[in-house]
Design an enzyme around this catalytic site. Structure first.
Site, PDB file in Angstrom:
ATOM      1  N   SER A  37       0.373  -8.139  -1.302  1.00  0.00           N
ATOM      2  CA  SER A  37       1.701  -8.522  -1.778  1.00  0.00           C
ATOM      3  C   SER A  37       2.734  -8.049  -0.751  1.00  0.00           C
ATOM      4  CB  SER A  37       1.949  -7.929  -3.163  1.00  0.00           C
ATOM      5  OG  SER A  37       1.916  -6.516  -3.112  1.00  0.00           O
ATOM      6  N   SER A 106      -5.335  -5.050  -0.828  1.00  0.00           N
ATOM      7  CA  SER A 106      -4.342  -4.570  -1.788  1.00  0.00           C
ATOM      8  C   SER A 106      -4.348  -5.428  -3.057  1.00  0.00           C
ATOM      9  CB  SER A 106      -2.972  -4.535  -1.109  1.00  0.00           C
ATOM     10  OG  SER A 106      -2.054  -3.781  -1.831  1.00  0.00           O
ATOM     11  N   PHE A 107      -3.272  -6.178  -3.316  1.00  0.00           N
ATOM     12  CA  PHE A 107      -3.266  -7.114  -4.444  1.00  0.00           C
ATOM     13  C   PHE A 107      -4.484  -8.025  -4.397  1.00  0.00           C
ATOM     14  CE2 PHE A 107      -2.109 -11.692  -4.932  1.00  0.00           C
ATOM     15  CZ  PHE A 107      -2.275 -11.781  -6.314  1.00  0.00           C
ATOM     16  N   ASP A 228      -2.475   5.918   3.990  1.00  0.00           N
ATOM     17  CA  ASP A 228      -1.902   4.764   3.284  1.00  0.00           C
ATOM     18  C   ASP A 228      -0.738   5.232   2.406  1.00  0.00           C
ATOM     19  OD1 ASP A 228      -1.360   2.491   1.732  1.00  0.00           O
ATOM     20  OD2 ASP A 228      -3.479   1.909   1.659  1.00  0.00           O
ATOM     21  N   HIS A 256      -1.977   1.159   5.569  1.00  0.00           N
ATOM     22  CA  HIS A 256      -2.383   0.189   4.548  1.00  0.00           C
ATOM     23  C   HIS A 256      -3.096  -1.032   5.125  1.00  0.00           C
ATOM     24  CE1 HIS A 256      -2.271  -1.429   0.529  1.00  0.00           C
ATOM     25  NE2 HIS A 256      -1.580  -2.490   0.884  1.00  0.00           N
TER      26      HIS A 256
END
Length: 276
Positions: A37, A106-107, A228, A256
């Site tokens: 995201s 991530s998302f 992260d 990240h």
């Protein structure tokens, strides 16, 4: 299917009643790359340097999920994880893909977990990067993304939270994501994904519940940057402890974006895990 060049050479296909923008490369076993995201995110900005490399071994596909990137935005659409899983399955069905491996950032990792938990027969292996698990508090990296309003300066500030070394934020990345953030409704997906930040104190967030994560049957590779600042490294450790068949790699001096900050390691580990 039609093609356009809004961000690299892309294709558009109707999936889950939505004109879905995607990129692909190579041939062979399908591997679907699921973006994260954040402001101005798209499959292209997340994966453009990975697509041609993995495309030497697999048929790699990277869609813009509903509410993000250059995919059609439905007026009044209520995005949630169930909606995104239906969109992912619709994308696969539209392309005649019966089974695929998923690589989620991530998302995108949360989406991979949700899809694999509900439709296990459609997915054989998972790779998760910077993926949340269960409850955690909103980080500054997520907060700055939620608060973002379009400008190149604001985009550079937002992006500085993602890698370990902010000097790695290039003008090209800032411009790519800034231009995507100008699309009407570009923040809708992000703001429906995350809770609105509290004015005072912490803002609790929820990743995939541990009880659901524990049902994941697919062999799973978990990758996480030790530094992260968007999704804490403890989330990767929790995933690896909970998924029955999991392998964990933590990278020092990495934030990240494992796929770009440690690209060679990411590619080598992903190829080994997926059988490339």
């Amino acid at each position: 299917m039609t093609e356009h060049t809004s961000a690299g050479k892309a294709k558009v296909i109707r999936a889950f009643d939505t004109d879905t923008n995607y990129h692909d490369a190579g041939k062979g076993h399908p591997v679907i790359l699921l973006h994260g995201s954040g402001p101005g995110v798209s499959a292209w900005t997340n994966w453009k340097r990975i697509l041609p490399v993995l495309g030497e071994y697999f048929h790699v596909l990277a869609p813009d999920m509903a509410g993000f990137g250059f995919t059609e935005r439905k007026a009044g659409a209520a995005y949630d994880i169930k909606y995104w899983v239906k969109h992912l399955l619709g994308f696969m069905d539209a392309l005649g893909i019966a089974k695929a491996s998923l690589v989620g950032n991530s998302f995108g990792g949360s989406l991979a977990l949700a899809a694999a938990a509900r439709f296990g027969d459609r997915f054989d292996r998972l790779v998760l990067m910077g993926t949340p698990c269960d409850r955690f508090m909103m980080t500054p990296g997520l907060r700055v993304g939620w608060d973002y309003t379009p400008s190149r300066e604001n985009m550079r500030v937002a992006m500085s939270h993602f890698p370990f070394d902010p000097a790695s934020i290039t003008d090209e990345l800032v411009e790519d994501r800034y231009q995507t953030s100008l699309i009407p409704g570009a923040q809708e997906g992000l703001r429906q994904l995350l809770a609105k930040p509290n004015e005072d104190g912490d803002t609790p967030l929820s990743g995939m519940p541990e009880a659901v994560v524990a049902t994941i049957a697919q062999p799973t590779l978990v990758l996480h940057g030790r530094e992260d600042r968007v999704i804490p490294v403890e989330m990767g450790i929790k995933l690896a402890r909970t998924i029955p068949d999991a392998e964990l790699h933590i990278f020092g001096k990495c934030g990240h974006w494992v796929q770009s900050e440690r690209q060679a390691d990411f590619v080598a580990l992903t190829l080994r895990h997926l059988g490339g």
